[in-house]
Each structure stands twice: as C-alpha cells, then as structure tokens.
Design a protein around this motif. Structure first.
Motif, mmCIF file in Angstrom:
data_model
loop_
_atom_site.group_PDB
_atom_site.id
_atom_site.type_symbol
_atom_site.label_atom_id
_atom_site.label_comp_id
_atom_site.label_asym_id
_atom_site.label_seq_id
_atom_site.Cartn_x
_atom_site.Cartn_y
_atom_site.Cartn_z
ATOM 1 N N ASP A 127 41.562 24.983 26.931
ATOM 2 C CA ASP A 127 41.936 26.871 27.190
ATOM 3 C C ASP A 127 41.279 27.445 28.399
ATOM 4 O O ASP A 127 41.660 28.613 28.886
ATOM 5 C CB ASP A 127 43.507 27.793 26.913
ATOM 6 N N ILE A 128 40.203 26.453 28.425
ATOM 7 C CA ILE A 128 38.715 27.703 29.133
ATOM 8 C C ILE A 128 38.704 27.456 30.503
ATOM 9 O O ILE A 128 38.820 25.282 30.752
ATOM 10 C CB ILE A 128 37.409 27.583 28.135
ATOM 11 N N ALA A 129 38.599 28.206 31.630
ATOM 12 C CA ALA A 129 38.474 27.886 33.265
ATOM 13 C C ALA A 129 36.624 27.694 33.627
ATOM 14 O O ALA A 129 36.972 29.371 33.511
ATOM 15 C CB ALA A 129 38.586 27.918 33.802
ATOM 16 N N PHE A 130 36.536 27.046 33.042
ATOM 17 C CA PHE A 130 34.467 26.777 33.590
ATOM 18 C C PHE A 130 33.999 26.905 34.604
ATOM 19 O O PHE A 130 34.597 27.056 35.445
ATOM 20 C CB PHE A 130 33.895 25.561 32.482
ATOM 21 N N GLY A 131 33.068 27.568 34.645
ATOM 22 C CA GLY A 131 32.340 27.850 35.736
ATOM 23 C C GLY A 131 32.985 29.070 37.259
ATOM 24 O O GLY A 131 33.094 28.930 38.359
ATOM 25 N N ILE A 132 33.792 30.086 36.602
ATOM 26 C CA ILE A 132 34.602 31.199 37.019
ATOM 27 C C ILE A 132 34.520 32.455 36.656
ATOM 28 O O ILE A 132 34.095 32.512 35.260
ATOM 29 C CB ILE A 132 36.288 30.401 37.172
ATOM 30 N N SER A 133 33.728 33.566 37.260
ATOM 31 C CA SER A 133 34.261 34.631 37.333
ATOM 32 C C SER A 133 35.250 35.229 37.644
ATOM 33 O O SER A 133 36.036 35.412 38.441
ATOM 34 C CB SER A 133 32.216 35.066 38.104
ATOM 35 N N VAL A 134 35.161 36.201 36.551
ATOM 36 C CA VAL A 134 36.328 37.104 36.613
ATOM 37 C C VAL A 134 36.008 38.847 37.748
ATOM 38 O O VAL A 134 34.479 38.485 37.268
ATOM 39 C CB VAL A 134 36.821 37.731 35.346
ATOM 40 N N ALA A 135 36.340 38.709 38.683
ATOM 41 C CA ALA A 135 35.756 39.470 40.075
ATOM 42 C C ALA A 135 36.436 41.089 39.212
ATOM 43 O O ALA A 135 36.048 42.108 39.647
ATOM 44 C CB ALA A 135 35.756 38.914 40.771
ATOM 45 N N ALA A 136 37.666 40.874 39.176
ATOM 46 C CA ALA A 136 38.574 42.345 38.772
ATOM 47 C C ALA A 136 39.581 42.247 38.267
ATOM 48 O O ALA A 136 40.186 40.976 38.079
ATOM 49 C CB ALA A 136 38.834 42.944 40.847
ATOM 50 N N ALA A 137 40.078 43.270 37.594
ATOM 51 C CA ALA A 137 41.562 43.248 36.928
ATOM 52 C C ALA A 137 42.115 44.405 37.384
ATOM 53 O O ALA A 137 41.700 45.762 37.156
ATOM 54 C CB ALA A 137 40.948 42.709 35.202
ATOM 55 N N SER A 138 43.309 44.424 37.186
ATOM 56 C CA SER A 138 44.141 45.067 37.840
ATOM 57 C C SER A 138 45.929 45.553 36.768
ATOM 58 O O SER A 138 45.695 44.502 36.278
ATOM 59 C CB SER A 138 43.686 45.699 38.911
ATOM 60 N N PHE A 139 45.285 46.981 36.279
ATOM 61 C CA PHE A 139 46.897 47.268 35.478
ATOM 62 C C PHE A 139 47.710 47.602 36.156
ATOM 63 O O PHE A 139 47.957 48.443 37.101
ATOM 64 C CB PHE A 139 46.838 48.403 34.562
ATOM 65 N N ASP A 140 49.019 46.524 36.340
ATOM 66 C CA ASP A 140 50.541 46.788 37.212
ATOM 67 C C ASP A 140 51.236 47.443 36.340
ATOM 68 O O ASP A 140 51.636 46.739 35.168
ATOM 69 C CB ASP A 140 50.948 45.066 37.867
ATOM 70 N N ALA A 141 50.923 49.400 36.406
ATOM 71 C CA ALA A 141 52.117 49.544 35.198
ATOM 72 C C ALA A 141 53.598 49.650 35.245
ATOM 73 O O ALA A 141 54.061 49.407 34.495
ATOM 74 C CB ALA A 141 51.498 51.230 35.351
ATOM 75 N N SER A 142 54.186 49.413 36.578
ATOM 76 C CA SER A 142 55.096 48.767 36.683
ATOM 77 C C SER A 142 56.110 47.911 35.538
ATOM 78 O O SER A 142 56.917 47.910 34.469
ATOM 79 C CB SER A 142 55.627 48.985 37.827
ATOM 80 N N GLY A 143 54.934 46.831 35.580
ATOM 81 C CA GLY A 143 55.596 45.215 34.483
ATOM 82 C C GLY A 143 54.364 45.808 33.734
ATOM 83 O O GLY A 143 54.900 44.657 32.491
ATOM 84 N N ASN A 144 54.029 46.422 32.839
ATOM 85 C CA ASN A 144 52.726 46.433 31.905
ATOM 86 C C ASN A 144 52.236 45.077 31.563
ATOM 87 O O ASN A 144 52.319 44.226 30.657
ATOM 88 C CB ASN A 144 53.608 46.130 30.742
ATOM 89 N N ARG A 145 51.799 44.698 32.862
ATOM 90 C CA ARG A 145 50.510 43.769 33.124
ATOM 91 C C ARG A 145 49.436 43.368 33.519
ATOM 92 O O ARG A 145 48.773 44.422 34.687
ATOM 93 C CB ARG A 145 51.254 42.633 34.054
#
Ligand code: N01
Length: 534
Positions: A103-121
């Motif tokens: 369940d781990i994706a290696f060699g991958i950086s997370v660049a951005a994360a944003s909260f979608d308030a309409s779907g709470n995701r």
C-alpha cells in the motif's frame, strides 16, 4: 489523462510514523489506505541519514515499536545505541512482517493537498501529476527531513563532491585518503567527524557554534540484559509511555544541583559520564529550568572537554560558553573530542569570520582557502515546519498552511490545525516529538487518531476540525511550558534560529510525554473537546 483514485485515508511518508499509521488504519479499521513516500523504500530518517557514524541516541531496546509483542520478542538488537543500518533493517523487517509495502507508492513526493469542503475530501497531487483523494489526510513527514544547505556564495563552483548528512547517497561517498571538509558540529557532525577523521587523508571541521556533547557509552548488548528487558517489556513499555522522555526512567535525579553537596554531585556526574547516555542530563532535578543549576552541569562538561582535548586553544574553541547546556539538543558522541588530537584533523572557527565562499578548490574563510576534495554539509534542517511547508496544503477556505503558520506554527494538540479539517499531523509542532523518544510519540499520535477515526465511523461523523479557540489555548499552553525552561535561551533549530527569516517560536511541547498523553486522552474522553465534529 491523470489517474484519480479514491481511498479512505492518504498518508504522506513511510518512515516509522507512516508505516505505523498504515498498519493501524488498514489492519485495525479495515480502511483503504494509500501511502506516498519520496524515498525508494521505507525508513524515513533512517533511509536518508546514511552518513558515517549515524546512530540513534535512544537505546535500541526502547527505540522500537511496542504494539506487537511478537515483533519485540523476535527482533534482536545488537548494540546499546543502534546504528543506522540496523534501524533501517528493523524498518524493513516491520514492513515485510506486516505486509506494508503493497500500500506504499515509493519514489513519489506529494506536491499539494487541498480540502474539498463540499465533499469533505482531501485531494492530493503528487510531483508526477498523480491524483488521489480520501476523506482523511495524515502527514507523517518527520520533524527533521527538510535538509538545509546554507546559501554560501560559490556553492555551485566547487569542483569536488558535496553531500548533506541527511541526503547521504545510498552508494556511499568515497572519503578514503581524501581531503574532507565537514561544515557543522550538531548531532550529525559530532557523530560523523570521528569516523570521517579515521577514513580521510585530512579532515577540516568548520565550526560556527560549539555544541555540548557527552559520551554515548555505546557497547554491544549482553544476552542477559536483552533477555531481562524482553521478560519485562510490558512493564517497561508502560513506563515509557508515561515517563517524561518516553523511555523508562532508570536513573532519577539525585536532587537540586544547588543543594546536593558538591562531592556527592561530582561523584554522581562521574558515574553517569562513565556509563554514557543522556542520564547525565538528568543528574539533577533543576538543570533544565534554573540557570545556576544548569551552570553546575555545564561547568562539569566544560572541564571534561578541557581534559579530552590536548591543545588548549582548540579546547577553548570547542567549549560552549554562551548558552545553557541542553538548550540546544545535547549530542551523544563516540570519540568526538579525541578526534581533534589527531594531526590530520584541523578545526576552523567560523563564528567571528563566517565562510566567505566556496571556491572550485575548497572553502574560503578570512582570506584563507582550505583546499578539499569533498564537502560534507552537516548543517541541519528546516525543522518541524519545513517538511509540512514543502507541501502546498490548503484547508477549507483555500488558505494555505504556510500562510496560517507565517508567524509560527499553530496547532491543537500538535495533531490538528484550525481551518484544516480531517488533517492529522503525526508529531507536528505543539507535540512532544523531538523532545522525547520519537517512536513512543508516533505510537501515541497514531493510536489517538485511529480511535478518533473509529469514533467518526461509529457516529457517522464526516468532518473533524480543531476549533480556533481551543487551538489558541493550546498554543498559549505550549509557549508557557517552554517559558518555564531554558530552551528559549539558545539559538537552536527548536526555535527556528538556524533558518534565516523563520519566526522565533519554540516549537515542541515541553511538558513531557506523560502529561501530553493525559491531555490528549482527556480531550478524547470529553467527546473530543475542542474539535467540531459534524
Ligand atoms: O543539525 P543541527 P544536525 N556556516 O542544526 C551549523 C537529530 N539528530 O543535523 O549551531 C557554518 O543541530 C550549525 O551551527 P550553529 C537531533 O535532534 C539526532 O546536526 O547554527 N555552520 C550547527 O553546528 C539533532 O539536534 C541524531 O551555529 C553552519 C550545524 O551546522 C537534529 O537531528 C543524529 C551554517 C547544524 O546542526 C539536527 O542535527 C543526528 C553555516 N552557514 C541528528 N549553517 C542522533 O540520534 C549551519 N551551520 C544521535
């Protein structure tokens, strides 16, 4: 077209925090979890820090997970303080044993994360453009993972090899017989210097501030002591969870440094010095908060430095004079001061005369060019906030975490931040993290989050957000705890002083592991007081 996959939770980082979060959420709660890891394998800090001499300063028998009795019984630590390869082997063993890698994706950086308030995701985007979403986002990015090379002019002109201790190449660096520069004398430099000194042809150390360092007293573990600890593990783990620094308190303080008779104090300091490890720091009850008491301990260590270093001028340069002992993180060493007695080691103080520039051939200080083949940067990290700020995290109203923390980090319980629903940060600012055994801290955080997510599931809650007033009170409490200590009196990475322009805020929670755990448990027992659950 970019793939967009939905999960129940996304975890950033596959160090000890991320691996444990994956195990708890997937294997306890049955959640579909995706972990993103920028390294090519598990281990986090211990994946990246492969520099010569890298070793943990928490004893191996306690710098290990406590959640599985089978795991703790079957794993065999070999030394009192584990070296990096052994810790990394342990991380790999855990990943295999609990089948984490799938369940781990290696060699991958997370660049951005944003909260979608309409779907709470949370919508997560990786550096490679992969997209994924999940109701819950857990950051397990480490406290000391944003390595820093200072902006010294001419860096790109250097003709030889450069490397940072926290990004040491897996293939290693050939230092044999070479002229090597080490810049920086914090924990990493203090560990690397004696080992590099033995390998290099000549070592030049560039020191800005001398750090206090005390003997590690590392040694092989004896089979009888391992068996003794394993037999008592449940009790010892329980003690660690509530002790001030997340390890069993084997040697309690003998009293106030200002009240214990001098000979008695010295005898105890001698004993602890000889035995090695951080027990020396808690010989007295008041050295972390009373400057005069602190002076007793600092004076003792300064005398040991003068004894260990043959050349008095070098000893002077190596002796910290202008901050309390322990206010910068104490270093544990193996033969650090003795390394300066070698003919092939030179110490250059860059305190009053900073490094002018890096030249193609070496390091220029005060008009003198120190010619070297390799430069090792042991120059530390943009600690605690750096790894989180490296990701463009945007909360419910689109506000970025960087913005929300522009004047210093603000969290509730060091786990959540107002305006950032369903985001949980493992060992964030405002939690004990770097002041205690990190693994105990990680287990506490992840277990707490798992319980909260189970509560959400049970009660149909889809959104969890820290309230601004609860966060304000927590930040005030964290500041108040720090103000009772001597920590703020040093220019350390704890207060962000090592990063130009970083707001000066003491970031970790200084109240100890036990009280912190109690505070978190209390919040949970009181229907997650301070959070809005909807
Ligand atoms: O980093 P540091 P570290 N010119 O920030 C110097 C953990 N850790 O990687 O003190 C010249 O402590 C800087 O000088 P100054 C542990 O928590 C644990 O060593 O800012 N010098 C300092 O000497 C530790 O505290 C273990 O004046 C420059 C050094 O670089 C934390 O990680 C092992 C400079 C940085 O020291 C960080 O330790 C290793 C410049 N421009 C790390 N810029 C163990 O478990 C910076 N410096 C044992």
């Amino acid at each position: 077209m970019a793939r967009h996959t939905d999960y129940d939770a996304i975890v950033i980082g596959a160090g000890f925090g991320g691996m444990y979060a994956l195990h708890r959420l997937r294997d306890d709660l049955g959640m579909r979890v995706r972990v993103y890891e920028r390294g090519t394998d598990v281990g986090g800090t211990w994946y990246w820090n492969r520099y010569p001499g890298a070793r943990c300063d928490v004893e191996s028998m306690f710098y290990s997970y406590s959640f599985s009795e089978e795991l703790e019984q079957e794993w065999e630590w070999t030394e009192r303080f584990p070296a990096q390869p052994e810790i990394l082997a342990y991380a790999n063993h855990v990943a295999d044993r609990f089948d984490l890698r799938r369940d781990i994706a290696f060699g991958i950086s997370v660049a951005a994360a944003s909260f979608d308030a309409s779907g709470n995701r949370w919508l997560v985007e990786t550096g490679g453009g992969e997209r994924a979403s999940a109701p819950f986002l857990i950051t397990a990015v480490g406290c000391l993972s944003a390595s820093r090379v200072p902006a010294i002019p001419g860096l790109d002109d250097f003709a030889g090899e450069t490397c940072h201790t926290g990004r040491w190449p897996e293939r290693g660096v050939d230092l044999a017989g070479k002229r090597v520069a080490v810049i920086g004398t914090g924990s990493s430099g203090v560990q690397a210097i004696p080992v590099i000194a033995r390998e290099a042809g000549h070592l030049t150390v560039f020191q800005r501030t001398p750090h206090f360092t005390i003997p590690a007293g590392n040694r092989p573990l004896r089979p009888d002591e391992v068996a003794g600890i394993k037999a008592e593990y449940r009790r010892l783990r329980a003690e660690s969870r509530v002790s001030p620094s997340g390890v069993p308190l084997k040697e309690p303080p003998i009293g106030s440094a200002l009240e214990v008779p001098r000979e008695e104090g010295i005898a105890e300091l001698d004993r602890r010095w000889k035995n090695g490890g951080t027990a020396l720091m808690t010989t007295f009850s008041d050295t972390s908060r009373d400057i005069d008491a602190n002076g007793v301990l600092a004076g003792y260590v300064r005398e040991r430095i003068r004894e260990a270093v043959a050349d008095p001028a070098t000893a002077d340069l190596l002796t910290p004079a202008d901050y309390p002992i322990g206010a910068k993180r104490i270093c544990l060493d193996t033969g650090y001061y003795a390394a300066y007695n070698r003919d092939d080691v030179t110490l250059v103080s860059v305190r009053d005369t900073p490094i002018e520039r890096i030249t193609p051939r070496g390091v220029l200080v005060g008009g003198v060019e120190h010619e070297v083949d390799v430069i090792v940067f042991a120059t530390g990290y943009d600690a605690m906030t750096g790894p989180l700020n490296a990701i463009d995290i945007r909360g419910a109203c689109g506000r970025s975490l960087r913005d929300a923390w522009a004047a210093g980090p603000r969290t509730y319980l060091g786990i959540a931040a107002a305006g950032f629903p369903n985001l949980f940060m493992v060992t964030a600012p405002g939690s004990p993290s770097v002041l205690v055994n990190m693994i105990v801290s990680i287990e506490q955080h992840v277990d707490w989050v798992r319980d909260l997510l189970a509560h959400c599931r049970e009660h149909g809650i889809v959104r969890v957000e820290a309230r601004a007033d609860a966060q304000d009170r927590w930040v005030e409490h964290v500041n108040e705890l720090a103000s009772r200590t001597l920590y703020p009196r040093a220019d350390s990475w704890y207060v962000g002083a090592n990063v130009p322009g970083k707001p000066r805020v003491f970031m970790p929670y200084a109240g100890g592991m036990g009280p912190y755990r109690e505070a978190c448990d209390d919040v949970a027992a009181d229907s997650y007081r301070g959070f809005t659950l909807t």
